[in-house]
Design an enzyme around this catalytic site. Structure first.
Site, PDB file in Angstrom:
ATOM      1  N   ARG A 164       0.832  -1.209   0.000  1.00  0.00           N
ATOM      2  CA  ARG A 164       0.000   0.000   0.000  1.00  0.00           C
ATOM      3  C   ARG A 164       0.863   1.253   0.000  1.00  0.00           C
ATOM      4  NH1 ARG A 164      -2.051  -2.915  -1.860  1.00  0.00           N
ATOM      5  NH2 ARG A 164      -4.091  -3.814  -1.804  1.00  0.00           N
ATOM      6  N   GLU A 187       2.042   1.569  -3.461  1.00  0.00           N
ATOM      7  CA  GLU A 187       0.930   2.022  -4.291  1.00  0.00           C
ATOM      8  C   GLU A 187       0.667   3.522  -4.074  1.00  0.00           C
ATOM      9  OE1 GLU A 187      -3.494   0.376  -5.257  1.00  0.00           O
ATOM     10  OE2 GLU A 187      -2.948   0.520  -3.144  1.00  0.00           O
ATOM     11  N   SER A 199      14.502  15.356   3.295  1.00  0.00           N
ATOM     12  CA  SER A 199      15.510  14.494   3.894  1.00  0.00           C
ATOM     13  C   SER A 199      14.884  13.284   4.578  1.00  0.00           C
ATOM     14  CB  SER A 199      16.319  15.286   4.931  1.00  0.00           C
ATOM     15  OG  SER A 199      17.240  14.441   5.586  1.00  0.00           O
TER      16      SER A 199
END
Length: 133
Positions: A72, A75, A100
């Site tokens: 996920r 995704e 960063s």
């Protein structure tokens, strides 16, 4: 739990988890506190995580990840990565640069919702502009 260990050693739960997954280098003091919390001889942790140890960061997962939760995140970056990048550059007026992952922290919260509890993840990283020479 990572949260309980974090409170004991004075670190955030996400940072503590990163130590356990070999993604962060604990200090000598953190090793001693971890040993106490885990009821282990400090020498065992020093042998594994002491001065000679440097994490091999980022090498834990295959791409794309096979774990459903990690997938996920993958995704989310596939779908929202460029939109988030554009909004960072546009809204924050930072200019050309990156966030960063070194001067960084992350928090995870449970948000109760009548339609089903939600996960709130905050990524807080210093903005680093690209240098010009």
């Amino acid at each position: 739990s990572f949260e309980q260990i974090g409170k004991t050693i004075g670190r955030d739960e996400v940072y503590v988890a990163s130590i356990f997954y070999g993604q962060a280098k604990p200090t000598r003091g953190e090793i001693e506190k971890l040993a106490e919390v885990l009821n282990l001889p400090a020498s065992h942790l020093k042998d594994e995580l002491g001065a000679h140890y440097f994490p091999d960061r980022g090498g834990l997962i295959s791409v794309p990840p096979t774990d459903p939760l990690l997938y996920r995140f993958y995704e989310i970056l596939q779908v929202y990565g460029y939109p988030l990048k554009a909004v960072i550059h546009e809204k924050a007026c930072f200019g050309d640069g990156i966030m960063s992952a070194i001067d960084f922290n992350a928090t995870v919260e449970k948000v109760e919702n009548p339609k089903g509890d939600r996960v709130k993840i905050t990524l807080d990283g210093k903005f680093l502009p690209y240098s010009k020479w």
